[in-house]
Design a protein around this motif. Structure first.
Motif, PDB file in Angstrom:
ATOM      1  N   LYS A 293     -35.192  50.110 -27.742  1.00 29.38           N
ATOM      2  CA  LYS A 293     -34.556  48.838 -28.088  1.00 29.38           C
ATOM      3  C   LYS A 293     -33.723  49.029 -29.363  1.00 29.38           C
ATOM      4  O   LYS A 293     -34.235  49.472 -30.389  1.00 29.38           O
ATOM      5  N   ARG A 294     -32.431  48.684 -29.289  1.00 36.41           N
ATOM      6  CA  ARG A 294     -31.525  48.886 -30.404  1.00 36.41           C
ATOM      7  C   ARG A 294     -31.249  47.620 -31.205  1.00 36.41           C
ATOM      8  O   ARG A 294     -30.861  47.692 -32.361  1.00 36.41           O
ATOM      9  N   TYR A 295     -31.377  46.464 -30.578  1.00 33.02           N
ATOM     10  CA  TYR A 295     -31.003  45.217 -31.246  1.00 33.02           C
ATOM     11  C   TYR A 295     -31.771  44.073 -30.620  1.00 33.02           C
ATOM     12  O   TYR A 295     -32.089  44.092 -29.418  1.00 33.02           O
ATOM     13  N   PHE A 296     -32.080  43.073 -31.459  1.00 30.48           N
ATOM     14  CA  PHE A 296     -32.773  41.903 -30.939  1.00 30.48           C
ATOM     15  C   PHE A 296     -32.388  40.684 -31.767  1.00 30.48           C
ATOM     16  O   PHE A 296     -32.254  40.760 -32.983  1.00 30.48           O
ATOM     17  N   THR A 297     -32.182  39.560 -31.087  1.00 28.86           N
ATOM     18  CA  THR A 297     -31.981  38.292 -31.771  1.00 28.86           C
ATOM     19  C   THR A 297     -32.498  37.177 -30.884  1.00 28.86           C
ATOM     20  O   THR A 297     -32.548  37.314 -29.659  1.00 28.86           O
ATOM     21  N   ARG A 298     -32.896  36.079 -31.520  1.00 26.33           N
ATOM     22  CA  ARG A 298     -33.332  34.898 -30.772  1.00 26.33           C
ATOM     23  C   ARG A 298     -32.387  33.757 -31.107  1.00 26.33           C
ATOM     24  O   ARG A 298     -32.213  33.400 -32.277  1.00 26.33           O
ATOM     25  N   LEU A 299     -31.744  33.184 -30.087  1.00 23.44           N
ATOM     26  CA  LEU A 299     -30.794  32.110 -30.292  1.00 23.44           C
ATOM     27  C   LEU A 299     -31.523  30.800 -30.569  1.00 23.44           C
ATOM     28  O   LEU A 299     -32.739  30.689 -30.377  1.00 23.44           O
ATOM     29  N   SER A 300     -30.772  29.805 -31.026  1.00 27.12           N
ATOM     30  CA  SER A 300     -31.386  28.528 -31.382  1.00 27.12           C
ATOM     31  C   SER A 300     -32.065  27.869 -30.190  1.00 27.12           C
ATOM     32  O   SER A 300     -33.010  27.102 -30.352  1.00 27.12           O
ATOM     33  N   SER A 301     -31.614  28.174 -28.988  1.00 23.22           N
ATOM     34  CA  SER A 301     -32.215  27.598 -27.783  1.00 23.22           C
ATOM     35  C   SER A 301     -33.518  28.293 -27.392  1.00 23.22           C
ATOM     36  O   SER A 301     -34.216  27.847 -26.482  1.00 23.22           O
ATOM     37  N   GLY A 302     -33.839  29.390 -28.078  1.00 23.73           N
ATOM     38  CA  GLY A 302     -35.027  30.161 -27.729  1.00 23.73           C
ATOM     39  C   GLY A 302     -34.731  31.359 -26.854  1.00 23.73           C
ATOM     40  O   GLY A 302     -35.603  32.198 -26.624  1.00 23.73           O
ATOM     41  N   VAL A 303     -33.504  31.476 -26.335  1.00 28.91           N
ATOM     42  CA  VAL A 303     -33.118  32.625 -25.508  1.00 28.91           C
ATOM     43  C   VAL A 303     -33.084  33.881 -26.374  1.00 28.91           C
ATOM     44  O   VAL A 303     -32.554  33.869 -27.491  1.00 28.91           O
ATOM     45  N   GLU A 304     -33.662  34.960 -25.854  1.00 25.69           N
ATOM     46  CA  GLU A 304     -33.715  36.231 -26.579  1.00 25.69           C
ATOM     47  C   GLU A 304     -32.678  37.201 -26.015  1.00 25.69           C
ATOM     48  O   GLU A 304     -32.589  37.401 -24.797  1.00 25.69           O
ATOM     49  N   ILE A 305     -31.894  37.791 -26.922  1.00 22.35           N
ATOM     50  CA  ILE A 305     -30.882  38.774 -26.537  1.00 22.35           C
ATOM     51  C   ILE A 305     -31.278  40.107 -27.151  1.00 22.35           C
ATOM     52  O   ILE A 305     -31.580  40.185 -28.349  1.00 22.35           O
ATOM     53  N   SER A 306     -31.271  41.167 -26.346  1.00 22.82           N
ATOM     54  CA  SER A 306     -31.608  42.489 -26.867  1.00 22.82           C
ATOM     55  C   SER A 306     -30.736  43.552 -26.232  1.00 22.82           C
ATOM     56  O   SER A 306     -30.224  43.377 -25.120  1.00 22.82           O
ATOM     57  N   VAL A 307     -30.551  44.660 -26.938  1.00 22.22           N
ATOM     58  CA  VAL A 307     -29.768  45.798 -26.457  1.00 22.22           C
ATOM     59  C   VAL A 307     -30.705  46.985 -26.296  1.00 22.22           C
ATOM     60  O   VAL A 307     -31.490  47.296 -27.211  1.00 22.22           O
ATOM     61  N   TRP A 308     -30.628  47.641 -25.142  1.00 20.27           N
ATOM     62  CA  TRP A 308     -31.555  48.733 -24.815  1.00 20.27           C
ATOM     63  C   TRP A 308     -30.800  49.969 -24.336  1.00 20.27           C
ATOM     64  O   TRP A 308     -29.768  49.861 -23.672  1.00 20.27           O
ATOM     65  N   LYS A 309     -31.373  51.117 -24.655  1.00 18.37           N
ATOM     66  CA  LYS A 309     -30.990  52.354 -23.982  1.00 18.37           C
ATOM     67  C   LYS A 309     -32.131  52.712 -23.052  1.00 18.37           C
ATOM     68  O   LYS A 309     -33.239  53.035 -23.499  1.00 18.37           O
ATOM     69  N   ASP A 310     -31.878  52.644 -21.741  1.00 15.62           N
ATOM     70  CA  ASP A 310     -32.952  52.858 -20.781  1.00 15.62           C
ATOM     71  C   ASP A 310     -32.351  53.105 -19.400  1.00 15.62           C
ATOM     72  O   ASP A 310     -31.172  52.822 -19.153  1.00 15.62           O
ATOM     73  N   ASP A 311     -33.187  53.620 -18.522  1.00 17.54           N
ATOM     74  CA  ASP A 311     -32.843  53.781 -17.108  1.00 17.54           C
ATOM     75  C   ASP A 311     -32.982  52.417 -16.439  1.00 17.54           C
ATOM     76  O   ASP A 311     -34.086  51.869 -16.355  1.00 17.54           O
ATOM     77  N   LEU A 312     -31.876  51.872 -15.962  1.00 14.48           N
ATOM     78  CA  LEU A 312     -31.896  50.522 -15.403  1.00 14.48           C
ATOM     79  C   LEU A 312     -32.788  50.430 -14.169  1.00 14.48           C
ATOM     80  O   LEU A 312     -33.341  49.369 -13.875  1.00 14.48           O
ATOM     81  N   THR A 313     -32.949  51.531 -13.445  1.00 19.36           N
ATOM     82  CA  THR A 313     -33.782  51.491 -12.243  1.00 19.36           C
ATOM     83  C   THR A 313     -35.266  51.365 -12.568  1.00 19.36           C
ATOM     84  O   THR A 313     -36.072  51.101 -11.677  1.00 19.36           O
ATOM     85  N   GLN A 314     -35.631  51.561 -13.839  1.00 24.78           N
ATOM     86  CA  GLN A 314     -37.039  51.481 -14.225  1.00 24.78           C
ATOM     87  C   GLN A 314     -37.279  50.469 -15.343  1.00 24.78           C
ATOM     88  O   GLN A 314     -38.390  50.364 -15.844  1.00 24.78           O
ATOM     89  N   HIS A 315     -36.242  49.742 -15.737  1.00 17.28           N
ATOM     90  CA  HIS A 315     -36.382  48.816 -16.872  1.00 17.28           C
ATOM     91  C   HIS A 315     -37.307  47.659 -16.497  1.00 17.28           C
ATOM     92  O   HIS A 315     -37.260  47.143 -15.380  1.00 17.28           O
ATOM     93  N   LYS A 316     -38.115  47.242 -17.463  1.00 14.05           N
ATOM     94  CA  LYS A 316     -39.150  46.256 -17.188  1.00 14.05           C
ATOM     95  C   LYS A 316     -38.612  44.837 -17.412  1.00 14.05           C
ATOM     96  O   LYS A 316     -38.696  44.291 -18.516  1.00 14.05           O
ATOM     97  N   VAL A 317     -38.046  44.270 -16.371  1.00  7.85           N
ATOM     98  CA  VAL A 317     -37.593  42.879 -16.348  1.00  7.85           C
ATOM     99  C   VAL A 317     -37.878  42.311 -14.957  1.00  7.85           C
ATOM    100  O   VAL A 317     -38.311  43.026 -14.060  1.00  7.85           O
ATOM    101  N   GLU A 318     -37.588  41.034 -14.788  1.00  7.77           N
ATOM    102  CA  GLU A 318     -37.808  40.408 -13.479  1.00  7.77           C
ATOM    103  C   GLU A 318     -36.621  40.633 -12.546  1.00  7.77           C
ATOM    104  O   GLU A 318     -36.781  40.685 -11.330  1.00  7.77           O
ATOM    105  N   ALA A 319     -35.410  40.756 -13.119  1.00  4.78           N
ATOM    106  CA  ALA A 319     -34.212  40.964 -12.296  1.00  4.78           C
ATOM    107  C   ALA A 319     -33.270  41.917 -13.006  1.00  4.78           C
ATOM    108  O   ALA A 319     -33.154  41.901 -14.230  1.00  4.78           O
ATOM    109  N   VAL A 320     -32.602  42.752 -12.217  1.00  7.47           N
ATOM    110  CA  VAL A 320     -31.616  43.695 -12.737  1.00  7.47           C
ATOM    111  C   VAL A 320     -30.274  43.414 -12.071  1.00  7.47           C
ATOM    112  O   VAL A 320     -30.206  43.107 -10.886  1.00  7.47           O
ATOM    113  N   VAL A 321     -29.210  43.509 -12.849  1.00  6.52           N
ATOM    114  CA  VAL A 321     -27.863  43.282 -12.325  1.00  6.52           C
ATOM    115  C   VAL A 321     -27.279  44.603 -11.846  1.00  6.52           C
ATOM    116  O   VAL A 321     -27.323  45.617 -12.551  1.00  6.52           O
ATOM    117  N   ASN A 322     -26.735  44.584 -10.650  1.00  4.37           N
ATOM    118  CA  ASN A 322     -26.071  45.738 -10.056  1.00  4.37           C
ATOM    119  C   ASN A 322     -24.561  45.548 -10.123  1.00  4.37           C
ATOM    120  O   ASN A 322     -24.054  44.477  -9.803  1.00  4.37           O
TER     121      ASN A 322
END
Length: 840
Positions: free
Chosen positions: A60-89
């Motif tokens: 994880k390279r960067y993280f911020t939480r917006l006023s609405s509570g949404v979290e934005i982060s920047v990652w260096k990772d293999d997208l095919t194995q990244h731990k999220v609920e949905a991945v964009v192709n």
């Protein structure tokens, strides 16, 4: 028994708990070992480990939480194995996942990814640029894939080409975020869309993606949801650009942007910008605060003076400032052309640097004109009609409240009347309509809110019903709540299903000890050994490596559940090690028969890069993109990031060859020939086997190397046999016979590649494969040449006639066993799959 029943493995509570801790490693091992997908039902994921194999850790390279509570982060990772609920192709309009990230996700997710995508195209047609569709993720370690079509620009695009494509990239990000909200997705990973094969400049791509997210947030698009947005890439340049853009946009110095020269950045006043909505027939009307020039919709509506000068009026000036002078020039050029008018009050231009496709410029009358209200009504109505012809969304400012001197309650009523009238007339196409109120204009917002409240009872529904998306079924669940694993073969092979199911049963059999036999332990490095130490601590087990009599592996002891968890993680790690080994071998054998070269770019000539280009060439790709270069395989050219073009050459060192079914190797079913039937009867008599399938193995690269060695050795090849584990069949077809793939139970004749003169002899030699569900026998042509008597101490054949530079070609027991030491001396020809009597 149906295929579905064959592939279904019900789980006890203890087994489900094990898979909850290591589901990613389990799915990875199943596809690597058996070319099958494991779909886990009613198993909640645990956070015991954060990576499939533990070899690569997400950064994880960067993280911020917006006023609405949404979290934005920047990652260096293999997208095919990244731990999220949905991945964009990063998809194309046809949803053909044949290259880049799309290919990686499709291959990892299994063939149903392409099948679901084909179903979308069949039902709804091509996906437009700027849109996104949703499918399940197959056996990938997340739930969904959002296939987003970003804009494609030429190599070294001009500023105008980038400007034309910019709104489409904004639309693609907006479509992704709308899909996330609609499906109640809690975390999504977004790559640098369009920056790869679609040539969009990486820095501009990062800026647009991050700005689109911020604008969506500032306009209340996230609706108070808890959401994590991960910006994920595996190449360092893209990660750096994403980090730069997020820091610049979300953590900027204290500055303010002027709106009409006097108003601060709308984001400072957007804390209550959540949109309200109302539905008339199939038209959805949204009310929101925001700046009209920042809207991310298909069409913006602007009001201009009769002379069409955009520097007059607050809204026109804001649009002109953001769109650029080209929007004004287009109006001037076409003003005298009657075809430019789509109606008496509506002019249409491109969006240029705005986040929309088009702008409708309208001319209204001052309130003192007796027909001013009628004109305002018609302006809105005509804009809606025109938008419905080609678009799906349109945004209006509060028209008429400035220099035209309308009362705010009048504007609210007239504009909403026009929407209601359009809804009655338009029965064909759905349209999203936005009324955008300047953030600090509380009176205008209140006027629209009051008008909306009055119409709640007249509207078809006070609740918004989102228009149908191109979704297919997002869940494939069992009919009961019992935890289970469903195995699906990528090649519709029942043998693979049974092998995968049998392996899973063995892994989940609670025992205090587990032994994993795999000679690739000799290739484990520091990271892998650190991971083994981590497994010991996490699962409270003891892990020991061994290598004896030519056979290596790992033994795990401890509590039964801990042993199972650690064993699954180790299997996944070893699968990666053997795949890395096979890829290196693949590059080397390709480099032995074909070379790609470039005088100006000597790095092209390395085995790794040359092998990558050859595989892409055989797969039918026209282009292949590296970090700072794009290679045109069709025209044999390379273009760097400065636009410099150089010539690339493909040279076949032996005989010319072309693609074999988009690859250099293939497996094709054949009928059982006479010889195999005879050998099968012999084996059946002694070992109670039945031949159920025979495949022809072809590899054009190995064939050339074999023929070259045949000229050197000058002997007729022998027909010999090798018995292998299921997980190595495809690897042998790819890179030939390797001593790591099939060591016999005992290496009595040397540390090399073993063969037998008969199927019966092969079954005796590889008696350590008795646990396999099926018996896999490969028939090969083998160049044994001059053969010496073998010994366990030999790592190479002995010298011939005392000359150390000249050696025997093989070793043997002077009976039915032969040992060779070069992959180029054996050519796989047939795979024979036999069922044991208990498996028939």
């Amino acid at each position: 028994m149906s295929d579905k029943e064959q592939g279904l493995l019900p789980l006890a509570a203890e087994q489900a708990a094990i898979l909850a801790k290591c589901r990613n490693a389990f799915c990875h091992a199943v596809i690597e070992k058996f070319n099958c997908m494991a779909i886990l039902h009613n198993i909640k994921e645990s956070e015991a480990l954060s990576n499939t194999s533990g070899v690569f850790c997400a950064e994880k390279r960067y993280f911020t939480r917006l006023s609405s509570g949404v979290e934005i982060s920047v990652w260096k990772d293999d997208l095919t194995q990244h731990k999220v609920e949905a991945v964009v192709n990063a998809a194309n309009e046809k949803l053909q996942h044949g290259g880049g990230l799309a290919q990686a996700l499709s291959m990892a997710g299994g063939p149903q990814i392409q099948r679901w995508s084909d179903d979308i195209i069949k039902r709804y047609g091509y996906v437009k640029t700027g849109e996104a569709v949703l499918t399940p993720a197959g056996n990938l370690p997340f739930k969904y894939i959002i296939h987003a079509v970003g804009p494609k620009v030429p190599q070294n695009p001009t500023q105008k080409e980038i400007g034309d494509a910019t709104p489409l990239l904004y639309n693609a990000i907006t479509s992704i975020l709308q899909t996330v909200l609609r499906e109640n997705i809690t975390s999504v990973a977004i790559p640098a869309l369009s920056s790869g094969l679609f040539n969009f400049p990486r820095d501009r791509c990062a800026d647009i993606i991050v700005k689109a997210i911020k604008t969506f947030h500032d306009h209340g698009g996230f609706q108070g949801r808890n959401l994590e947005i991960h910006l994920v890439n595996n190449d360092e340049p893209s990660v750096q650009e994403m980090e730069r853009a997020t820091r610049a946009i979300f953590d900027p110095p204290s500055t303010s942007r002027l709106y009409s020269g006097a108003v601060k950045d709308s984001s400072q006043s957007m804390t209550s910008s959540t949109s309200q909505s109302l539905q008339f027939e199939n038209i959805i009307l949204y009310l929101k605060r925001g700046a009209i020039e920042d809207e991310m919709v298909d069409v913006l509506v602007n009001t201009i003076a009769p002379d069409c000068k955009l520097h007059q009026g607050v809204i026109s000036r804001a649009i002109l400032k953001k769109a650029g002078d080209e929007i004004q020039n287009e109006i001037y050029k076409k003003k005298s052309n009657t075809s430019f008018y789509s109606s008496k009050v509506l002019y249409k231009t491109k969006g240029y640097n705005l986040y929309c496709k088009s702008v409708f410029h309208t001319v209204c009358a001052h309130r003192s004109d007796s027909k001013s209200k009628e004109i305002l009504f018609n302006v809105v109505l005509e804009s809606l009609k025109k938008a419905a012809e080609d678009y799906e969304s349109i945004s209006f400012p509060a028209i008429g409240t400035g220099n035209l001197d309308f009362k705010k309650w009048e504007v609210a009523k007239i504009m909403m009347d026009a929407v209601a009238e359009f809804a009655k007339q338009n029965k064909r196409k759905k349209l999203d309509v936005y009324f955008v109120v300047f953030p600090k204009d509380n009176d205008m917002m209140k006027a629209f809110e009051n008008e909306m409240k009055k119409r709640k009872g007249q509207a078809t529904s006070p609740e918004v019903q989102h228009r149908q998306n191109y979704n297919v079924a997002t869940k494939e669940t069992t009919t009961n709540e019992m935890p289970s694993v469903m195995f699906q073969s990528a090649t519709k092979c029942n043998e693979s299903l049974r092998e995968a199911k049998g392996w899973a049963c063995n892994m989940l059999q609670l025992s205090g000890k587990s032994t994993i036999n795999n000679n690739h332990v000799i290739y484990l490095g520091q990271k892998e050994h650190e991971f083994l130490l981590t497994l010991q601590a996490v699962f409270d087990v003891r892990i020991e490596e061994f290598f004896r009599s030519g056979n290596g592996g790992i033994t795990i002891t401890g509590s039964p559940s801990g042993v199972s968890c650690a064993a699954i993680e180790v299997e996944s790690m070893l699968c990666k090690a053997q795949n890395d080994f096979a890829r290196a071998e693949e590059r080397d054998i390709l480099y032995s028969v074909v070379r790609w070269s470039c005088k100006e770019e000597p790095w092209i000539q390395t085995p790794e890069i040359s092998g990558i280009l050859e595989k892409a060439f055989l797969a039918g790709e026209e282009n292949h993109v590296f970090k700072n270069h794009k290679v045109s395989l069709k025209y044999e050219l390379i273009v760097d990031n400065t636009g410099k073009t150089s010539s690339v050459k493909r040279k076949c060192l032996l005989d010319p060859f072309q693609s074999l079914n988009n690859s250099f190797y293939a497996r094709n079913p054949v009928t059982k020939n006479y010889f195999l039937e005879i050998e099968g009867r012999k084996a059946s008599t002694a070992f109670r086997l039945s031949i159920i399938k025979v495949e022809k193995l072809e590899n054009i690269v190995l064939k050339q190397l074999f023929d070259k060695n045949r000229q050197r050795i000058k002997c007729q090849p022998k027909r010999l046999y090798q018995c292998v584990s299921a997980q190595y069949v495809d690897l042998i077809c790819r890179v030939g016979f390797q001593k790591e793939f099939a060591p016999p139970a005992e290496q009595r004749h040397g540390n090399g590649i073993y063969f037998s003169t008969s199927v019966e002899g092969a079954l005796k030699l590889w008696r350590n494969l008795e646990h396999e569900q099926y018996v896999y026998i490969i028939q090969a042509q083998v160049l044994t040449g001059n053969s010496a008597i073998g010994s366990p101490d030999f790592i190479l054949p002995p010298s011939l006639k005392g000359d150390p530079l000249e050696r025997y070609d093989s070793l043997s027991d002077m009976g039915e066993t032969y040992v060779i030491f070069s992959v180029q001396q054996a050519l796989p020809e047939y795979l024979v799959i036999c069922a044991k009597s208990s498996s028939v």
